[in-house]
Design a protein around this motif. Sequence first.
Motif, PDB file in Angstrom:
ATOM      1  N   PHE A 153      40.456  -2.180  62.745  1.00 57.61           N
ATOM      2  CA  PHE A 153      40.888  -1.265  61.643  1.00 57.61           C
ATOM      3  C   PHE A 153      39.926  -0.777  61.025  1.00 57.61           C
ATOM      4  N   VAL A 154      39.009  -1.703  60.437  1.00 56.53           N
ATOM      5  CA  VAL A 154      37.954  -1.259  59.668  1.00 56.53           C
ATOM      6  C   VAL A 154      36.945  -0.263  60.272  1.00 56.53           C
ATOM      7  N   GLY A 187      37.339 -18.645  49.142  1.00 61.11           N
ATOM      8  CA  GLY A 187      36.925 -17.800  48.299  1.00 61.11           C
ATOM      9  C   GLY A 187      38.177 -17.045  48.008  1.00 61.11           C
ATOM     10  N   PRO A 188      38.088 -15.671  48.335  1.00 57.54           N
ATOM     11  CA  PRO A 188      39.119 -14.700  47.808  1.00 57.54           C
ATOM     12  C   PRO A 188      40.424 -15.063  48.673  1.00 57.54           C
ATOM     13  N   GLY A 189      40.427 -15.758  49.990  1.00 52.43           N
ATOM     14  CA  GLY A 189      41.591 -15.929  50.638  1.00 52.43           C
ATOM     15  C   GLY A 189      42.569 -16.953  50.464  1.00 52.43           C
ATOM     16  N   ALA A 190      42.116 -17.786  49.449  1.00 55.35           N
ATOM     17  CA  ALA A 190      42.607 -19.165  48.987  1.00 55.35           C
ATOM     18  C   ALA A 190      44.120 -18.953  49.022  1.00 55.35           C
ATOM     19  N   GLY A 191      44.783 -17.860  48.295  1.00 59.92           N
ATOM     20  CA  GLY A 191      46.118 -17.987  48.094  1.00 59.92           C
ATOM     21  C   GLY A 191      46.764 -16.723  48.990  1.00 59.92           C
ATOM     22  N   ALA A 204      37.884  -8.836  53.646  1.00 61.07           N
ATOM     23  CA  ALA A 204      36.682  -9.592  53.642  1.00 61.07           C
ATOM     24  C   ALA A 204      35.793  -8.836  54.415  1.00 61.07           C
ATOM     25  N   ILE A 205      36.458  -8.336  55.838  1.00 61.23           N
ATOM     26  CA  ILE A 205      35.466  -7.507  56.599  1.00 61.23           C
ATOM     27  C   ILE A 205      35.154  -6.183  55.845  1.00 61.23           C
ATOM     28  N   ARG A 206      36.093  -5.668  55.431  1.00 62.15           N
ATOM     29  CA  ARG A 206      36.004  -4.177  54.861  1.00 62.15           C
ATOM     30  C   ARG A 206      34.867  -4.277  53.624  1.00 62.15           C
ATOM     31  N   GLU A 207      34.881  -5.456  52.869  1.00 61.70           N
ATOM     32  CA  GLU A 207      34.013  -5.462  51.608  1.00 61.70           C
ATOM     33  C   GLU A 207      32.481  -5.691  52.130  1.00 61.70           C
ATOM     34  N   LYS A 208      32.488  -6.504  53.305  1.00 63.50           N
ATOM     35  CA  LYS A 208      31.210  -6.791  53.916  1.00 63.50           C
ATOM     36  C   LYS A 208      30.563  -5.442  54.636  1.00 63.50           C
ATOM     37  N   SER A 209      31.362  -4.415  55.047  1.00 63.34           N
ATOM     38  CA  SER A 209      30.974  -3.343  56.020  1.00 63.34           C
ATOM     39  C   SER A 209      30.335  -2.253  55.082  1.00 63.34           C
TER      40      SER A 209
END
Length: 292
Positions: free
Chosen positions: A185-186, A274-278, A287-292
């Motif tokens: 998707f990304v 990290g951000p996925g905890a909840g 997370a993939i989009r943010e690293k791309s």
Amino acid sequence: MTIAFIGLGNMGGPMAANLVKAGYEVTGFDLVPEALERAGENGVRLAASATEAVDGAGTVVTMLPSGRHVLGCYDQVLGAAAPGTLFADCSTIDVADARAAGQAAVAAGHRALDAPVSGGVAGATAATLTFMVGAGEDDFAAVSPLLSTMGRRVVHCGGPGAGQAAKICNNMILGASMIAVSEAFVLGESLGLSHQALFDVVSTASGQCWALTSNCPVPGPVPASPANRDYQPGFAAALMAKDLGLAAEAIRAGGVAAELGLRAAEIYAAFAEGPGAGQDFSAIVNAIREKS
């Protein structure tokens, strides 16, 4: 039949409620007062302790966070249960812990099996879970009607521990699939494809998989997916990280060349810390989009 149900959280609570709806007498216990209260509202008779819950029960169902919790619970309750009680552990734990729990139950004069589930909170609520059972033939026959009340499919995977083995293999596929779908998707976004266009193609082509068609990681194409609810968890990223960690341990112990499984475990471990905890495990797309 009287059922003791120990562990009434997001999964165990709805499962116990479905047993009550089916006419079983269920006595439950959980260390969390709020979970106990919800279970009581759903007709579960509440016990003051796990030991009290198993008193007089013909079957004991456990749904607990980890192997140490299961083993600790069995240490408490095996001596309080009537001889020949059937212990069915539905937790997702290490294969070795599952076998150790089963051996402890048998040594105490009981019967035991492992029956982890797939389907998440939605499946627990709707009684559409898949149970993966590790048990002898007689115990599998005895427990199947009970499990069928809480799920849509009950699969006999083999002897003790085989249910847990099937569960970690299944979730290794699911975790790796969700990462692949999210990356696609990304990538599609970077190439100018709309989410709907990519979904319409892949959902009817060779890339089709459950991670896409039932738990789509982007809002829109699958209205029931957590992506449309700000990634409120149906299956939490922390649980996926736990299951992939179990798979990674088994991979290393068995000397299996499962490179994707090991990498998926690393990716989800970092995300859950990290951000996925909840969040739902499908939020890995962010997370993939943010690293791309």
